[in-house]
Motif scaffolding. Structure first.
Motif, PDB file in Angstrom:
ATOM      1  N   THR A 148       0.837  -1.201   0.000  1.00  0.00           N
ATOM      2  CA  THR A 148       0.000   0.000   0.000  1.00  0.00           C
ATOM      3  C   THR A 148       0.872   1.252   0.000  1.00  0.00           C
ATOM      4  O   THR A 148       2.097   1.161   0.013  1.00  0.00           O
ATOM      5  CB  THR A 148      -0.881   0.029   1.264  1.00  0.00           C
ATOM      6  N   LYS A 149       0.234   2.400   0.009  1.00  0.00           N
ATOM      7  CA  LYS A 149       0.872   3.721   0.102  1.00  0.00           C
ATOM      8  C   LYS A 149       1.829   3.996  -1.051  1.00  0.00           C
ATOM      9  O   LYS A 149       2.841   4.692  -0.886  1.00  0.00           O
ATOM     10  CB  LYS A 149       1.557   3.886   1.472  1.00  0.00           C
ATOM     11  N   ASP A 151       1.165   5.849  -3.390  1.00  0.00           N
ATOM     12  CA  ASP A 151       1.029   7.288  -3.666  1.00  0.00           C
ATOM     13  C   ASP A 151       2.023   8.125  -2.868  1.00  0.00           C
ATOM     14  O   ASP A 151       2.330   9.252  -3.238  1.00  0.00           O
ATOM     15  CB  ASP A 151      -0.411   7.742  -3.357  1.00  0.00           C
ATOM     16  N   LEU A 152       2.514   7.591  -1.753  1.00  0.00           N
ATOM     17  CA  LEU A 152       3.428   8.362  -0.905  1.00  0.00           C
ATOM     18  C   LEU A 152       4.897   8.061  -1.214  1.00  0.00           C
ATOM     19  O   LEU A 152       5.784   8.717  -0.683  1.00  0.00           O
ATOM     20  CB  LEU A 152       3.164   8.050   0.576  1.00  0.00           C
ATOM     21  N   ASN A 176      -2.668   2.226  -3.989  1.00  0.00           N
ATOM     22  CA  ASN A 176      -3.047   3.253  -3.028  1.00  0.00           C
ATOM     23  C   ASN A 176      -4.396   2.829  -2.448  1.00  0.00           C
ATOM     24  O   ASN A 176      -5.404   2.852  -3.138  1.00  0.00           O
ATOM     25  CB  ASN A 176      -3.152   4.607  -3.749  1.00  0.00           C
ATOM     26  N   ALA A 177      -4.398   2.441  -1.175  1.00  0.00           N
ATOM     27  CA  ALA A 177      -5.613   1.879  -0.583  1.00  0.00           C
ATOM     28  C   ALA A 177      -6.733   2.914  -0.472  1.00  0.00           C
ATOM     29  O   ALA A 177      -7.895   2.554  -0.306  1.00  0.00           O
ATOM     30  CB  ALA A 177      -5.306   1.299   0.806  1.00  0.00           C
ATOM     31  N   LEU A 178      -6.379   4.193  -0.568  1.00  0.00           N
ATOM     32  CA  LEU A 178      -7.391   5.252  -0.467  1.00  0.00           C
ATOM     33  C   LEU A 178      -8.062   5.522  -1.820  1.00  0.00           C
ATOM     34  O   LEU A 178      -9.065   6.223  -1.894  1.00  0.00           O
ATOM     35  CB  LEU A 178      -6.759   6.549   0.050  1.00  0.00           C
ATOM     36  N   SER A 201       1.260  -5.733   9.496  1.00  0.00           N
ATOM     37  CA  SER A 201       1.410  -5.007  10.764  1.00  0.00           C
ATOM     38  C   SER A 201       0.432  -3.840  10.848  1.00  0.00           C
ATOM     39  O   SER A 201      -0.191  -3.457   9.866  1.00  0.00           O
ATOM     40  CB  SER A 201       2.845  -4.516  10.987  1.00  0.00           C
ATOM     41  N   SER A 202       0.347  -3.289  12.039  1.00  0.00           N
ATOM     42  CA  SER A 202      -0.581  -2.201  12.315  1.00  0.00           C
ATOM     43  C   SER A 202      -0.234  -0.981  11.469  1.00  0.00           C
ATOM     44  O   SER A 202       0.931  -0.633  11.331  1.00  0.00           O
ATOM     45  CB  SER A 202      -0.475  -1.867  13.802  1.00  0.00           C
ATOM     46  N   GLY A 203      -1.259  -0.386  10.888  1.00  0.00           N
ATOM     47  CA  GLY A 203      -1.050   0.858  10.156  1.00  0.00           C
ATOM     48  C   GLY A 203      -0.692   0.716   8.692  1.00  0.00           C
ATOM     49  O   GLY A 203      -0.511   1.713   7.994  1.00  0.00           O
ATOM     50  N   VAL A 204      -0.590  -0.521   8.188  1.00  0.00           N
ATOM     51  CA  VAL A 204      -0.219  -0.670   6.773  1.00  0.00           C
ATOM     52  C   VAL A 204      -1.419  -0.447   5.847  1.00  0.00           C
ATOM     53  O   VAL A 204      -1.252  -0.323   4.635  1.00  0.00           O
ATOM     54  CB  VAL A 204       0.427  -2.048   6.459  1.00  0.00           C
ATOM     55  N   GLY A 205      -2.640  -0.436   6.402  1.00  0.00           N
ATOM     56  CA  GLY A 205      -3.803  -0.138   5.571  1.00  0.00           C
ATOM     57  C   GLY A 205      -4.780  -1.280   5.374  1.00  0.00           C
ATOM     58  O   GLY A 205      -5.569  -1.271   4.425  1.00  0.00           O
ATOM     59  N   LYS A 206      -4.795  -2.249   6.285  1.00  0.00           N
ATOM     60  CA  LYS A 206      -5.718  -3.386   6.153  1.00  0.00           C
ATOM     61  C   LYS A 206      -7.172  -2.933   6.254  1.00  0.00           C
ATOM     62  O   LYS A 206      -8.001  -3.338   5.449  1.00  0.00           O
ATOM     63  CB  LYS A 206      -5.417  -4.448   7.219  1.00  0.00           C
ATOM     64  N   SER A 207      -7.456  -2.073   7.249  1.00  0.00           N
ATOM     65  CA  SER A 207      -8.843  -1.596   7.401  1.00  0.00           C
ATOM     66  C   SER A 207      -9.240  -0.729   6.212  1.00  0.00           C
ATOM     67  O   SER A 207     -10.359  -0.846   5.705  1.00  0.00           O
ATOM     68  CB  SER A 207      -8.999  -0.776   8.677  1.00  0.00           C
ATOM     69  N   THR A 208      -8.325   0.131   5.791  1.00  0.00           N
ATOM     70  CA  THR A 208      -8.610   1.000   4.650  1.00  0.00           C
ATOM     71  C   THR A 208      -8.937   0.161   3.417  1.00  0.00           C
ATOM     72  O   THR A 208      -9.894   0.436   2.693  1.00  0.00           O
ATOM     73  CB  THR A 208      -7.387   1.901   4.369  1.00  0.00           C
ATOM     74  N   ARG A 256      -5.083 -10.172  13.446  1.00  0.00           N
ATOM     75  CA  ARG A 256      -4.131  -9.089  13.674  1.00  0.00           C
ATOM     76  C   ARG A 256      -3.039  -9.469  14.663  1.00  0.00           C
ATOM     77  O   ARG A 256      -2.059  -8.768  14.805  1.00  0.00           O
ATOM     78  CB  ARG A 256      -4.875  -7.848  14.174  1.00  0.00           C
TER      79      ARG A 256
HETATM   80  N1  LIG Z   1      -1.775   7.825   1.435  1.00  0.00           N
HETATM   81  C1  LIG Z   1      -2.151   6.606   1.793  1.00  0.00           C
HETATM   82  N2  LIG Z   1      -2.569   6.383   3.052  1.00  0.00           N
HETATM   83  C2  LIG Z   1      -2.954   5.133   3.402  1.00  0.00           C
HETATM   84  C3  LIG Z   1      -2.919   4.054   2.475  1.00  0.00           C
HETATM   85  N3  LIG Z   1      -3.359   2.935   3.114  1.00  0.00           N
HETATM   86  C4  LIG Z   1      -3.649   3.304   4.385  1.00  0.00           C
HETATM   87  N4  LIG Z   1      -3.412   4.635   4.560  1.00  0.00           N
HETATM   88  C5  LIG Z   1      -3.572   5.395   5.815  1.00  0.00           C
HETATM   89  O1  LIG Z   1      -2.780   4.753   6.821  1.00  0.00           O
HETATM   90  C6  LIG Z   1      -3.431   4.799   8.096  1.00  0.00           C
HETATM   91  C7  LIG Z   1      -3.548   3.402   8.689  1.00  0.00           C
HETATM   92  O2  LIG Z   1      -4.407   2.615   7.870  1.00  0.00           O
HETATM   93  P1  LIG Z   1      -5.319   1.434   8.474  1.00  0.00           P
HETATM   94  O3  LIG Z   1      -6.168   0.948   7.358  1.00  0.00           O
HETATM   95  O4  LIG Z   1      -6.001   1.893   9.703  1.00  0.00           O
HETATM   96  O5  LIG Z   1      -4.225   0.364   8.871  1.00  0.00           O
HETATM   97  P2  LIG Z   1      -4.449  -1.114   9.478  1.00  0.00           P
HETATM   98  O6  LIG Z   1      -3.492  -2.001   8.779  1.00  0.00           O
HETATM   99  O7  LIG Z   1      -5.881  -1.486   9.392  1.00  0.00           O
HETATM  100  O8  LIG Z   1      -4.014  -0.918  10.968  1.00  0.00           O
HETATM  101  P3  LIG Z   1      -4.515  -1.753  12.284  1.00  0.00           P
HETATM  102  O9  LIG Z   1      -6.008  -1.565  12.366  1.00  0.00           O
HETATM  103  O10 LIG Z   1      -3.781  -1.106  13.421  1.00  0.00           O
HETATM  104  O11 LIG Z   1      -4.094  -3.182  12.082  1.00  0.00           O
HETATM  105  C8  LIG Z   1      -4.769   5.484   7.837  1.00  0.00           C
HETATM  106  O12 LIG Z   1      -4.650   6.841   8.196  1.00  0.00           O
HETATM  107  C9  LIG Z   1      -4.998   5.345   6.340  1.00  0.00           C
HETATM  108  O13 LIG Z   1      -5.762   6.395   5.812  1.00  0.00           O
HETATM  109  C10 LIG Z   1      -2.469   4.328   1.130  1.00  0.00           C
HETATM  110  O14 LIG Z   1      -2.382   3.436   0.271  1.00  0.00           O
HETATM  111  N5  LIG Z   1      -2.096   5.605   0.864  1.00  0.00           N
END
Ligand SMILES: Nc1nc2c(ncn2[C@@H]2O[C@H](COP(=O)(O)OP(=O)(O)OP(=O)(O)O)[C@@H](O)[C@H]2O)c(=O)[nH]1
Ligand SMILES: [Zn+2]
Length: 356
Positions: A148-149, A151-152, A176-178, A201-208, A256
């Motif tokens: 993911t990400k 775009d960044l 780009n998960a968004l 891992s946490s924050g990589v964008g699984k929920s998104t 998770r």
């Molecule tokens: N720019 C950008 N931001 C992203 C992308 N994927 C996720 N994010 C951002 O990254 C942050 C974390 O994303 P989550 O989807 O909450 O991550 P997660 O893997 O579900 O994290 P946990 O719930 O802790 O396991 C959020 O603020 C998202 O908006 C992406 O592809 N591009």
């Protein structure tokens, strides 16, 4: 909650499960897929609609592996809806829960594709992706790496190339998960009846990503709740959500917290080139540390074998060995305990008999 009915094809029914049924079972029972597991009941989806079933009878099995988890197929009696049989799984994700008496916790079953999620930033780590991949291989679940990400990142292509170097047959998707198009990029794994899950891992964008796939169906996920002991609503269950395109995503809390890479089978498959090289060391008890005729050290020196990869292999196999050792020890302790209990029962019976 609405009572939807589903066709077996929609639920991901396959010939492998049909083969497990007898004629009687086909006549007197119907298959149902477990979509959520709560403390004292499970929720299933079937051609007969959605049903809540109390965790009793075969669902209350002593062996954790015999209990139903999200994604499982159950056979229910036509008349009573009583669970009759838990169908043998295609694959199973589980973890060993820590505690005074560690036991297996089932996370999810019958997954068609496991998305290994990392992002194109400091989270990206080849050794961690190798861990995930060996876990998927151990569990016999086809894997796809999702980065993911994009775009960044300045050099998203560079990340893709590195990820692809882990294994040539594992697809790598950079996205780009968004972005609304993210769901399309994963489209080929989300067809009718396909079941997927995300690890990372946490924050990589699984929920998104999950939300991107669910689209407007996301509201449906809010419906599945249960009252806890104090009557509050909680969403602690292990759940399976319908995707608009006909697929299913399994999202469970345990997903998770997966502890990774404790299974030697996936490690051997992912690093089979290294295991072959080890077979070429001059001495069979080679420590690969300055030993004469060591094929590993020669391969590292010539650039044929990446040092990081070797170190990760050594670390993962040491962890797997440790885990299997402690599993053995737990098993022995349990057997010993069983012996003590039956000895006590025999003595107790003898005492009672003597008194008569
Ligand atoms: N720019 C950008 N931001 C992203 C992308 N994927 C996720 N994010 C951002 O990254 C942050 C974390 O994303 P989550 O989807 O909450 O991550 P997660 O893997 O579900 O994290 P946990 O719930 O802790 O396991 C959020 O603020 C998202 O908006 C992406 O592809 N591009
Ligand atoms: Zn060696």
């Amino acid at each position: 909650m609405n009572n939807f009915t589903f066709t077996l094809a929609e639920l991901g029914w396959r010939p492998v499960w049909l083969q497990q049924l007898s004629f009687e079972e086909l006549e007197q029972c119907f298959p149902a897929r477990v979509s959520a597991v709560y403390r004292d009941r499970i929720h299933v989806l079937s051609e007969q609609g959605e049903l809540d079933i109390p965790v009793t009878g075969i669902l209350d099995a002593d062996e954790p592996e015999q209990r139903a988890t999200v994604g499982d197929w159950l056979l229910l009696a036509m008349e009573t809806h009583r669970p009759v049989k838990l169908l043998a799984r295609q694959n199973l994700l589980q973890r060993i829960a820590a505690g005074t008496e560690p036991k297996a916790q089932l996370i999810a079953a019958n997954i068609d594709t496991l998305f290994l999620v990392s992002s194109c930033n400091q989270d990206f780590n080849l050794s961690r992706l190798e861990r995930y991949l060996s876990l998927a291989m151990s569990a016999h679940i086809p894997a796809v790496i999702v980065l993911t990400k994009a775009d960044l990142a300045e050099d998203a292509e560079g990340y893709r190339e590195q990820a692809q170097s882990i294994h040539s047959n594992v697809p790598v998707v950079v996205l780009n998960a968004l972005d609304a198009k993210a769901a399309d990029q994963l489209g080929s794994w989300l067809g009718k009846g396909q079941t997927i899950a995300f690890v990372g891992s946490s924050g990589v964008g699984k929920s998104t990503l999950t939300n991107a796939l669910l689209g407007t169906a996301a509201q449906h996920t809010q419906d599945i709740r249960e009252d806890d002991a104090k009557g509050r609503h909680t969403t602690t269950g292990r759940q399976m959500f319908a995707l608009p395109g006909g697929g299913w995503v399994l999202d469970t809390p345990g997903m998770r917290e997966l502890r990774l890479g404790e299974d030697a089978e996936g490690i051997a498959e992912l690093f089979d080139d290294i295991e072959q090289l080890m077979g070429q060391c001059r001495f069979s008890n080679c420590h690969h540390q300055g030993d004469k005729g060591c094929a590993i050290e020669a391969a590292i020196a010539s650039g044929e074998l990446d040092l990081r990869r070797w170190q990760n292999y050594s670390k993962l196999s040491a962890e797997a060995a440790l885990a299997s050792k402690s599993r053995e020890e737990r098993k022995k302790a349990k057997q010993q305990w069983g012996k003590e209990v039956s000895k006590f029962a025999r003595q107790h019976k003898k005492m009672k008999d003597d008194w008569r």
